[in-house]
Design a protein around this motif. Sequence first.
Motif, PDB file in Angstrom:
ATOM      1  N   PRO A  68       0.794  -1.229   0.000  1.00 30.68           N
ATOM      2  CA  PRO A  68       0.000   0.000   0.000  1.00 30.68           C
ATOM      3  C   PRO A  68       0.824   1.276   0.000  1.00 30.68           C
ATOM      4  O   PRO A  68       0.397   2.297  -0.549  1.00 30.68           O
ATOM      5  CB  PRO A  68      -0.831  -0.120   1.293  1.00 30.68           C
ATOM      6  CG  PRO A  68      -0.861  -1.579   1.594  1.00 30.68           C
ATOM      7  CD  PRO A  68       0.427  -2.126   1.113  1.00 30.68           C
ATOM      8  N   ARG A  69       1.987   1.256   0.632  1.00 28.96           N
ATOM      9  CA  ARG A  69       2.849   2.439   0.689  1.00 28.96           C
ATOM     10  C   ARG A  69       4.030   2.337  -0.273  1.00 28.96           C
ATOM     11  O   ARG A  69       4.991   3.078  -0.163  1.00 28.96           O
ATOM     12  CB  ARG A  69       3.371   2.632   2.112  1.00 28.96           C
ATOM     13  CG  ARG A  69       2.306   2.976   3.135  1.00 28.96           C
ATOM     14  CD  ARG A  69       1.956   4.430   3.090  1.00 28.96           C
ATOM     15  NE  ARG A  69       1.025   4.822   4.151  1.00 28.96           N
ATOM     16  CZ  ARG A  69       0.579   6.062   4.344  1.00 28.96           C
ATOM     17  NH1 ARG A  69       0.999   7.020   3.556  1.00 28.96           N
ATOM     18  NH2 ARG A  69      -0.265   6.328   5.311  1.00 28.96           N
ATOM     19  N   GLY A  70       3.945   1.398  -1.208  1.00 28.36           N
ATOM     20  CA  GLY A  70       5.034   1.204  -2.138  1.00 28.36           C
ATOM     21  C   GLY A  70       6.134   0.307  -1.617  1.00 28.36           C
ATOM     22  O   GLY A  70       7.129   0.070  -2.311  1.00 28.36           O
ATOM     23  N   GLU A  71       5.968  -0.200  -0.400  1.00 27.74           N
ATOM     24  CA  GLU A  71       6.987  -1.056   0.205  1.00 27.74           C
ATOM     25  C   GLU A  71       7.024  -2.411  -0.493  1.00 27.74           C
ATOM     26  O   GLU A  71       5.985  -2.919  -0.931  1.00 27.74           O
ATOM     27  CB  GLU A  71       6.705  -1.243   1.697  1.00 27.74           C
ATOM     28  CG  GLU A  71       5.590  -2.209   2.065  1.00 27.74           C
ATOM     29  CD  GLU A  71       4.182  -1.694   1.840  1.00 27.74           C
ATOM     30  OE1 GLU A  71       3.222  -2.458   2.099  1.00 27.74           O
ATOM     31  OE2 GLU A  71       4.030  -0.544   1.406  1.00 27.74           O
ATOM     32  N   PRO A  72       8.203  -3.016  -0.640  1.00 22.88           N
ATOM     33  CA  PRO A  72       8.262  -4.351  -1.246  1.00 22.88           C
ATOM     34  C   PRO A  72       7.630  -5.390  -0.340  1.00 22.88           C
ATOM     35  O   PRO A  72       7.870  -5.409   0.862  1.00 22.88           O
ATOM     36  CB  PRO A  72       9.766  -4.597  -1.432  1.00 22.88           C
ATOM     37  CG  PRO A  72      10.437  -3.667  -0.478  1.00 22.88           C
ATOM     38  CD  PRO A  72       9.538  -2.490  -0.313  1.00 22.88           C
ATOM     39  N   ARG A  73       6.804  -6.236  -0.929  1.00 24.44           N
ATOM     40  CA  ARG A  73       6.166  -7.314  -0.177  1.00 24.44           C
ATOM     41  C   ARG A  73       6.959  -8.593  -0.414  1.00 24.44           C
ATOM     42  O   ARG A  73       7.002  -9.119  -1.519  1.00 24.44           O
ATOM     43  CB  ARG A  73       4.703  -7.485  -0.623  1.00 24.44           C
ATOM     44  CG  ARG A  73       3.826  -6.305  -0.225  1.00 24.44           C
ATOM     45  CD  ARG A  73       2.368  -6.570  -0.542  1.00 24.44           C
ATOM     46  NE  ARG A  73       2.145  -6.678  -1.979  1.00 24.44           N
ATOM     47  CZ  ARG A  73       0.973  -6.979  -2.531  1.00 24.44           C
ATOM     48  NH1 ARG A  73      -0.071  -7.222  -1.754  1.00 24.44           N
ATOM     49  NH2 ARG A  73       0.856  -7.052  -3.841  1.00 24.44           N
ATOM     50  N   TRP A  74       7.573  -9.082   0.648  1.00 21.37           N
ATOM     51  CA  TRP A  74       8.492 -10.210   0.543  1.00 21.37           C
ATOM     52  C   TRP A  74       7.766 -11.531   0.677  1.00 21.37           C
ATOM     53  O   TRP A  74       6.721 -11.611   1.338  1.00 21.37           O
ATOM     54  CB  TRP A  74       9.580 -10.087   1.614  1.00 21.37           C
ATOM     55  CG  TRP A  74      10.347  -8.820   1.452  1.00 21.37           C
ATOM     56  CD1 TRP A  74      10.138  -7.638   2.087  1.00 21.37           C
ATOM     57  CD2 TRP A  74      11.429  -8.596   0.536  1.00 21.37           C
ATOM     58  NE1 TRP A  74      11.024  -6.686   1.630  1.00 21.37           N
ATOM     59  CE2 TRP A  74      11.821  -7.247   0.679  1.00 21.37           C
ATOM     60  CE3 TRP A  74      12.099  -9.402  -0.381  1.00 21.37           C
ATOM     61  CZ2 TRP A  74      12.855  -6.687  -0.063  1.00 21.37           C
ATOM     62  CZ3 TRP A  74      13.124  -8.863  -1.122  1.00 21.37           C
ATOM     63  CH2 TRP A  74      13.492  -7.512  -0.956  1.00 21.37           C
TER      64      TRP A  74
END
Length: 225
Positions: A68-74
Amino acid sequence: MIETILPGAVTAVDTFADPPQATLFPEEESLISAAVHKRRAEFTTGRWCARQAMRRIGHRPSAILPGPRGEPRWPDGLVGSITHCPGYRAAVVAPTARVTTVGIDAEVHEPTPPGVLEAVSQAEERDHLAALRRDHPGVHWDRLLFSAKESVYKAWYPLTARWLDFEDARVTFYPATATFTARLDVTGPRLHGADLTGFTGRWVVGNGLLVTAITILEPALATAA
């Protein structure tokens, strides 16, 4: 470069160029297909670095989509962080059994644009930087502060899924050890049996870059270290 400021539990891959063999998974490609060349290059190489790091720890490479905040989803079982700036890309990964969270940031080693320091710092931090500039003039401390706060946010968000403003963490640098602390002015989560009140990080300057990193190890590893 970045591996010098990370514990052994974290695997890092970095590069000073965009390798021609770097490619995206189809679901990543669909997100970036309309982007300008600069954005496409940094997105692609950042994820290429991440997948090289995943291979090194025996994890099958996979798509890394933004949250949602542009963070990478690992993928399940991994934590990580990605950074990029002109002339540099890096990614780090680690098993969740060994590392609770990690955040990295890289910046070009030059002053921040006018007005940025005032926007990202508190008055006491600006006083701290003034003393550092006087005693250690070889570092652009305003840019290092910006980088440290970026690393703080990248370490914070996976733990909380909450936004953290630049002014919500007060950073202090320790030049003798190339470390920094970040004291939180907001309530942190319960972590390893205690309230999270801040972070400790490391930094390095070289090759025209500033790089910062924060790692919180799982308790068994932290005790051993």
